[in-house]
Design an enzyme around this catalytic site. Sequence first.
Site: not given
Ligand code: PAF
Length: 293
Positions: A34, A184, A186, A148, A152, A58
């Site tokens: 990030h 990530s 996760r 990554k 998306q 999601q």
């Molecule tokens: O990649 C992510 O963290 C999420 O899918 C996002 C783009 C913030 C949407 O909730």
Amino acid sequence: MKIAESIEEFRALRRALTGTVGFVPTMGALHSAHVSLFEQANQRADHLVVSIFVNPTQFDRAEDLDSYPSDREGDLQKCRDAGAEIVFYPTPTMMYGNGRDQLTYVEVHELDNYLCGATRPGHFRGVSTVVTKLFNIVQPDVAVFGQKDYQQLAIIRQMTEDLNFPIEIIGAATAREDDGLAVSSRNYNIPADKREAAASLNRAMGRVWVKYREGARDRAALAEDIRAGVETAGLRLDYVDFVDAKTLQTPADGPLPGEGLVLAAAAFVGQVRIIDNLVLDDELPPKIDLSAK
Ligand code: PAF
């Protein structure tokens, strides 16, 4: 740095900003990947805006949503360190209405048929919907997403074009740990005794990248190499596929084309699902260590 905990509060702060806005939407549990997205946004716009929202629509597995890591103070500090102007921190009720179901969703067809879209029904509809809502609230000039999440990124690019959002979408290179594991949120949930094994995914993919670049074109055999590589290390493969880098479609039967492909895979490390991808025309990321088992 201002923290907006409601849409109204955010809009008031946003109206006061002059100059361009670079936006990084996140689900919190912020990490080095990030931070590199923040850097890209800072380089391209006058102001950095970050949203932190764990988007329930999601998640296809309730346990995944329940166990999603969070660290409010740590996240805010990382945003502060990156020079963020505003952090938008809404709640699910604010984003999805007051006790009644949202009736409007955004779906990007076809691009969500493959890869994670095939194994996580509804996931990309949730992503496209929340990103549309965030774009409407934040009104950025530039938005940055990590490569990554290759699918998306492709879906968001298509959606931005189709819905005429005046926003430049930037794809940032995948950040990797020293053993090549794609960074990530996760990863925080990977049990310590399985952490080393998690790197088997990027290594198996790296070995297949080499074989492909040496001329191997048998899709089933290359996919089998990846399955064997991760299963030997104790992971469970969710999917592996070779898809067109733009359309995300799987190529016609027969030998794989010699260009224009992405290798994408997902695997479970215990209960934690990790994903990775390699653009086969690009160079191998230096942190993927092929000499390691
Ligand atoms: O990649 C992510 O963290 C999420 O899918 C996002 C783009 C913030 C949407 O909730």
